[in-house]
Design an enzyme around this catalytic site. Structure first.
Site, mmCIF file in Angstrom:
data_model
loop_
_atom_site.group_PDB
_atom_site.id
_atom_site.type_symbol
_atom_site.label_atom_id
_atom_site.label_comp_id
_atom_site.label_asym_id
_atom_site.label_seq_id
_atom_site.Cartn_x
_atom_site.Cartn_y
_atom_site.Cartn_z
ATOM 1 N N SER A 241 37.817 -3.594 -9.105
ATOM 2 C CA SER A 241 37.998 -4.779 -10.208
ATOM 3 C C SER A 241 38.192 -3.930 -11.332
ATOM 4 O O SER A 241 37.580 -3.075 -11.879
ATOM 5 C CB SER A 241 36.598 -5.289 -10.203
ATOM 6 O OG SER A 241 36.558 -5.599 -11.499
ATOM 7 N N HIS B 152 41.774 -6.358 -7.560
ATOM 8 C CA HIS B 152 40.872 -7.442 -7.795
ATOM 9 C C HIS B 152 40.977 -7.671 -9.519
ATOM 10 O O HIS B 152 40.656 -6.663 -10.123
ATOM 11 C CB HIS B 152 39.611 -7.466 -7.495
ATOM 12 C CG HIS B 152 38.436 -8.408 -7.798
ATOM 13 N ND1 HIS B 152 38.521 -9.695 -6.932
ATOM 14 C CD2 HIS B 152 37.822 -8.770 -8.841
ATOM 15 C CE1 HIS B 152 37.479 -10.428 -7.647
ATOM 16 N NE2 HIS B 152 37.034 -9.843 -8.888
ATOM 17 N N ASP C 292 40.147 -9.765 -12.828
ATOM 18 C CA ASP C 292 39.172 -10.664 -13.591
ATOM 19 C C ASP C 292 39.625 -11.621 -14.736
ATOM 20 O O ASP C 292 39.728 -10.669 -15.728
ATOM 21 C CB ASP C 292 37.810 -10.008 -13.688
ATOM 22 C CG ASP C 292 37.069 -9.526 -12.511
ATOM 23 O OD1 ASP C 292 36.781 -10.222 -11.748
ATOM 24 O OD2 ASP C 292 36.974 -8.264 -12.305
ATOM 25 N N MET D 285 38.812 -14.067 -17.307
ATOM 26 C CA MET D 285 37.743 -14.769 -18.057
ATOM 27 C C MET D 285 38.263 -15.602 -19.344
ATOM 28 O O MET D 285 38.983 -14.903 -20.215
ATOM 29 C CB MET D 285 36.655 -14.067 -18.569
ATOM 30 C CG MET D 285 36.259 -13.098 -17.218
ATOM 31 S SD MET D 285 34.795 -12.165 -17.717
ATOM 32 C CE MET D 285 34.586 -11.084 -16.245
ATOM 33 N N HIS E 56 40.599 -13.402 -9.816
ATOM 34 C CA HIS E 56 39.342 -14.084 -9.882
ATOM 35 C C HIS E 56 39.372 -15.011 -11.145
ATOM 36 O O HIS E 56 39.053 -14.537 -12.120
ATOM 37 C CB HIS E 56 38.307 -13.144 -9.821
ATOM 38 C CG HIS E 56 36.822 -13.595 -9.871
ATOM 39 N ND1 HIS E 56 35.841 -12.892 -9.893
ATOM 40 C CD2 HIS E 56 36.569 -14.963 -9.945
ATOM 41 C CE1 HIS E 56 34.626 -13.916 -10.085
ATOM 42 N NE2 HIS E 56 35.124 -14.911 -9.795
ATOM 43 N N MET F 170 37.829 -16.986 -13.742
ATOM 44 C CA MET F 170 36.551 -17.698 -14.265
ATOM 45 C C MET F 170 36.626 -18.069 -15.300
ATOM 46 O O MET F 170 36.593 -17.694 -16.619
ATOM 47 C CB MET F 170 35.589 -16.159 -14.438
ATOM 48 C CG MET F 170 35.118 -15.381 -13.342
ATOM 49 S SD MET F 170 34.333 -13.997 -13.605
ATOM 50 C CE MET F 170 36.031 -12.912 -13.336
ATOM 51 N N MET G 47 29.551 -14.340 -5.386
ATOM 52 C CA MET G 47 28.951 -13.849 -6.317
ATOM 53 C C MET G 47 27.591 -13.237 -6.047
ATOM 54 O O MET G 47 26.662 -14.066 -5.737
ATOM 55 C CB MET G 47 29.100 -14.604 -7.623
ATOM 56 C CG MET G 47 30.543 -15.057 -8.029
ATOM 57 S SD MET G 47 31.556 -13.727 -8.267
ATOM 58 C CE MET G 47 30.901 -12.826 -9.691
ATOM 59 N N ASP H 189 31.165 -9.886 -4.821
ATOM 60 C CA ASP H 189 31.595 -9.356 -5.909
ATOM 61 C C ASP H 189 30.497 -9.400 -7.070
ATOM 62 O O ASP H 189 29.968 -10.459 -7.159
ATOM 63 C CB ASP H 189 32.599 -10.352 -6.597
ATOM 64 C CG ASP H 189 33.242 -9.848 -8.082
ATOM 65 O OD1 ASP H 189 32.831 -8.628 -8.364
ATOM 66 O OD2 ASP H 189 34.103 -10.526 -8.543
HETATM 67 O O1 LIG Z 1 33.895 -10.683 -11.520
HETATM 68 C C1 LIG Z 1 33.532 -9.953 -11.974
HETATM 69 C C2 LIG Z 1 32.397 -10.094 -12.953
HETATM 70 O O2 LIG Z 1 32.186 -11.462 -13.356
HETATM 71 C C3 LIG Z 1 33.744 -8.510 -11.640
HETATM 72 O O3 LIG Z 1 34.576 -8.549 -10.464
HETATM 73 C C4 LIG Z 1 32.454 -7.643 -11.142
HETATM 74 O O4 LIG Z 1 31.521 -7.791 -12.007
HETATM 75 C C5 LIG Z 1 32.754 -6.022 -11.029
HETATM 76 O O5 LIG Z 1 31.956 -5.349 -11.740
HETATM 77 P P1 LIG Z 1 30.737 -4.579 -11.214
HETATM 78 O O6 LIG Z 1 31.013 -3.962 -9.810
HETATM 79 O O7 LIG Z 1 30.318 -3.482 -12.136
HETATM 80 O O8 LIG Z 1 29.519 -5.538 -11.117
HETATM 81 CO CO LIG Z 2 35.594 -10.622 -9.988
#
Ligand SMILES: O=C(CO)[C@H](O)[C@H](O)COP(=O)(O)O
Ligand SMILES: [Co+2]
Length: 229
Positions: free
Chosen positions: A19, A44, A46, A48, A77, A79, A148, A182
């Site tokens: 990520s 991946h 993210d 947001m 992803h 969000m 999640m 994740d």
């Molecule tokens: O979607 C996510 C947060 O919403 C990230 O992909 C995820 O948190 C990755 O970080 P970590 O492995 O440190 O938890």
């Molecule tokens: Co993510």
């Protein structure tokens, strides 16, 4: 193009997906090269919006910039509160697999079908407090479920084991669906996720807080191999 990439993503499993939330965005080209050298098969990303989650990351220009420097399939992803508003621009920027949150939409099946019609593969994500029943009616229209194991929004949070029960239930009810986890995935938690039937393991902190990405990914791969499929 994206259906080919979906096959690449399917064939990558079981696999660690870095990520990029915690990478060095000031030196993205080097970060991508380090991840490719470490054997990464899928990225991946993210996205947001500061509304669906209380954090703001990046949008199409970064996705497009990553695409220019890497041919790896991109699992994006979303969000964000209004996934359909940005789905086509994300596909145009190079997203291969677009995952939206079931909590953000009224009709997840319709959103999934619209994203598919744009030529991308589609995933649906659910937060730890969201029951699997929220996915009723959309599972025939998605390629992947993202379970999640933290509340979406931030890297570095602690793993919530409720995700394991959901993975095991989905594996049993929909054995052909691609399953991703994740949040809080590290050497202590990844084996249990594999044992619960997970295919794709998103990892942020446990890679990017290490000096040697290749060693970090190899150690995670070894834990996956030790889990029961
Ligand atoms: O979607 C996510 C947060 O919403 C990230 O992909 C995820 O948190 C990755 O970080 P970590 O492995 O440190 O938890
Ligand atoms: Co993510």
């Amino acid at each position: 193009m994206s259906q080919d990439k979906l096959e690449l993503i399917r064939n990558a499993g079981p696999s660690v997906l870095p990520s990029l939330l915690l990478c060095d965005f000031g030196d993205l080209k080097t970060e991508l090269a380090r991840l490719e050298d470490a054997g990464t098969q899928v990225l991946h990303l993210d996205v947001m919006d500061g509304h669906f989650v209380p954090n703001l990351t990046y949008g199409m220009p970064i996705v497009e910039g990553i695409r220019r420097h890497s041919d790896l399939p991109m699992d994006v992803h979303l969000m964000i509160s209004d996934p359909l508003r940005y789905a086509q621009p994300m596909v145009d920027a190079g997203a291969d697999l677009l995952t939206f949150h079931v909590e953000a939409v009224e009709d997840a099946g319709e959103v999934a079908r619209e994203i598919r019609s744009m030529g991308a593969a589609v995933g649906v994500a659910l937060n730890p407090d969201t029951d699997l029943s929220a996915l009723d009616g959309c599972l025939d229209d998605v390629d992947m479920v993202l379970v999640m194991s933290v509340n979406a929004g931030f890297g570095g949070q602690a793993f919530n084991p409720v995700a394991l029960e959901k993975l095991a239930a989905l594996k049993q009810s929909h054995p052909d669906l691609l399953l991703e986890i994740d949040g809080g995935i590290n050497l202590e938690t990844i084996g249990a996720a594999r044992a619960a039937g997970c295919d794709l393991f998103v990892v942020g902190s446990a890679i990017f807080k290490q000096d040697d990405y290749a060693a970090a990914i190899a150690a995670l791969d070894a834990e996956i191999a030790g889990g029961v499929s």
